[in-house]
Design an enzyme around this catalytic site. Structure first.
Site, short mmCIF file in Angstrom:
data_model
loop_
_atom_site.label_atom_id
_atom_site.label_comp_id
_atom_site.label_asym_id
_atom_site.label_seq_id
_atom_site.Cartn_x
_atom_site.Cartn_y
_atom_site.Cartn_z
N ALA A 197 0.86 -1.18 0.00
CA ALA A 197 0.00 0.00 0.00
C ALA A 197 0.90 1.23 0.00
O ALA A 197 2.06 1.16 0.43
CB ALA A 197 -0.88 -0.01 1.24
N GLU A 230 4.49 -5.09 7.24
CA GLU A 230 3.68 -4.08 7.95
C GLU A 230 4.10 -3.89 9.40
O GLU A 230 3.97 -2.81 9.96
CB GLU A 230 2.19 -4.47 7.91
N GLU A 287 -0.22 -9.44 -0.71
CA GLU A 287 -1.64 -9.78 -0.54
C GLU A 287 -2.39 -9.78 -1.87
O GLU A 287 -3.32 -10.58 -2.07
CB GLU A 287 -2.29 -8.79 0.44
N GLY A 319 0.72 -5.08 0.81
CA GLY A 319 -0.46 -5.20 -0.06
C GLY A 319 -0.13 -5.85 -1.40
O GLY A 319 -1.01 -6.42 -2.06
N1 COA Z 1 4.56 3.27 -0.51
C1 COA Z 1 4.94 4.44 -1.02
N2 COA Z 1 6.10 4.63 -1.68
C2 COA Z 1 6.88 3.56 -1.84
C3 COA Z 1 6.55 2.29 -1.35
C4 COA Z 1 5.33 2.17 -0.65
N3 COA Z 1 4.90 0.99 -0.17
N4 COA Z 1 7.55 1.42 -1.66
C5 COA Z 1 8.47 2.14 -2.34
N5 COA Z 1 8.08 3.42 -2.44
C6 COA Z 1 8.77 4.55 -3.11
C7 COA Z 1 9.94 5.04 -2.27
O1 COA Z 1 9.49 5.94 -1.29
C8 COA Z 1 10.78 5.71 -3.34
O2 COA Z 1 10.17 6.94 -3.67
P1 COA Z 1 11.13 8.25 -3.92
O3 COA Z 1 12.02 7.86 -5.08
O4 COA Z 1 10.15 9.33 -4.26
O5 COA Z 1 11.90 8.45 -2.66
C9 COA Z 1 10.59 4.78 -4.54
O6 COA Z 1 9.38 4.07 -4.30
C10 COA Z 1 11.71 3.80 -4.71
O7 COA Z 1 11.85 3.07 -3.50
P2 COA Z 1 13.26 2.91 -2.73
O8 COA Z 1 12.95 2.59 -1.31
O9 COA Z 1 14.13 4.07 -3.01
O10 COA Z 1 13.83 1.61 -3.49
P3 COA Z 1 14.81 0.50 -2.91
O11 COA Z 1 15.20 -0.34 -4.08
O12 COA Z 1 15.88 1.10 -2.07
O13 COA Z 1 13.89 -0.38 -1.92
C11 COA Z 1 11.88 -1.56 -1.28
C12 COA Z 1 12.77 -1.08 -2.43
C13 COA Z 1 10.62 -2.16 -1.91
C14 COA Z 1 12.61 -2.61 -0.44
C15 COA Z 1 11.53 -0.37 -0.37
O14 COA Z 1 11.01 0.68 -1.19
C16 COA Z 1 10.50 -0.66 0.68
O15 COA Z 1 10.83 -1.25 1.71
N6 COA Z 1 9.22 -0.23 0.47
C17 COA Z 1 8.18 -0.33 1.43
C18 COA Z 1 7.66 -1.74 1.52
C19 COA Z 1 6.58 -1.84 2.60
O16 COA Z 1 6.80 -1.59 3.77
N7 COA Z 1 5.39 -2.23 2.14
C20 COA Z 1 4.28 -2.44 3.00
C21 COA Z 1 3.45 -1.22 3.06
S1 COA Z 1 2.04 -1.49 4.13
#
Ligand code: COA
Length: 260
Positions: free
Chosen positions: A66, A135, A115, A112
């Site tokens: 999400a 989460e 999911e 999500g």
């Molecule tokens: N919601 C909003 N934005 C998200 C996102 C999410 N779930 N997952 C990634 N993004 C955004 C980042 O904020 C970043 O945006 P920016 O370039 O404007 O700063 C962009 O996507 C790229 O992500 P980044 O974290 O820089 O890439 P990465 O390769 O270093 O890491 C992930 C990738 C997927 C491991 C990491 O983005 C992450 O942990 N995301 C969240 C996952 C999460 O907790 N999901 C559950 C949500 S309930």
């Protein structure tokens, strides 16, 4: 139909739905949820759509969860409404769709996103796929069905560990625990997924729909599953496709099913 956060295409009865926010790891914001809901409407209502694939755009993510930027203003009522809207528009409707939905997981499938894959009838994954329910790192829990569907799929112990640690697992480990059915190279992911779906849509659609319904009934431990199977088995004998299936077998030819 023009979408802004997803793209869709229809080829040979297979509707490909691609979540298309690669700069945000295809995170599910409200617009994505609404547009996915509209795409799912098409799957339910358009006879020329026989099955659907969900995937993510770009090389890195299926869906990384999400959209966390929409979380900051939420209180209890808002969080509950967000989860309910998503489950009503997207997740439960995918799970209960009488046409097959397959997740082709091409990268991060987190929160999500995991999911979304779990709501599909089964999953294929590329070697780059990573699954997780992180989460707990945000002080939250899965809200789009993860506590229920992950447990059904991989068992209580593994689901507990994945959700309580928030750790990610790779495609091979996901396959070993039954979370995905097939692991391919990135290039082979869609061809492999399409090939499985082509097999399914060559079968009798009403029988496929009953299989989806009955497996879903059993997966939630509904004790009426066997009774309902007996009923559905009988009902299918009244379909033209069951008559065609038996005749084709006896006449040593390929069955031509019409969905009637
Ligand atoms: N919601 C909003 N934005 C998200 C996102 C999410 N779930 N997952 C990634 N993004 C955004 C980042 O904020 C970043 O945006 P920016 O370039 O404007 O700063 C962009 O996507 C790229 O992500 P980044 O974290 O820089 O890439 P990465 O390769 O270093 O890491 C992930 C990738 C997927 C491991 C990491 O983005 C992450 O942990 N995301 C969240 C996952 C999460 O907790 N999901 C559950 C949500 S309930």
């Amino acid at each position: 139909m023009s979408f802004t956060t997803i793209s869709t295409s229809l080829e040979n009865g297979i509707y490909l739905i691609t979540v298309n926010r690669p700069d945000k790891m295809n995170a599910l914001n409200k617009t994505v949820i609404r547009e996915l809901g509209e795409a799912i409407d098409h799957v339910y209502t358009k006879p020329d759509i026989r099955a659907a694939i969900i995937t993510g755009s770009g090389a890195k993510a299926f869906v990384a969860g999400a959209d966390i930027s929409e979380f900051t203003s939420l209180n209890a009522a808002g969080g509950e409404a967000l989860a309910k809207l998503g489950q009503d528009l997207v997740f439960s409707r995918i799970e209960n769709c009488p046409k097959p939905f397959v997740a082709a997981v091409n990268g991060f499938a987190l929160g999500g996103g995991c999911e979304l894959a779990l709501a599909c009838h089964f999953r294929t994954a590329s070697e780059q796929a990573k699954f997780g329910q992180p989460e707990v790192n945000l002080g939250l829990i899965p809200g789009y069905g993860g506590t229920q569907r992950l447990t059904q799929l991989v068992g209580k112990g593994r689901a507990m560990e994945l959700m309580m640690t928030g750790n990610m697992i790779g495609a091979t480990e996901a396959k070993d625990m039954g979370l995905v059915n097939h692991v391919t190279t990135a290039e082979e992911l869609l061809p492999k997924t399409i090939s499985i779906i082509q097999t399914i849509i060559s079968k009798a659609p009403l029988a496929v729909a009953e299989i989806i319904k009955l497996v879903n009934i059993g997966a939630v431990g509904d004790p009426s599953g066997l009774e309902q199977e007996i009923y559905s088995f009988g009902q299918l004998f009244d379909t033209a496709d069951a008559k065609e299936g038996a005749s084709a077998f006896l006449e040593k030819r390929k069955a031509v099913f019409t969905g009637k």
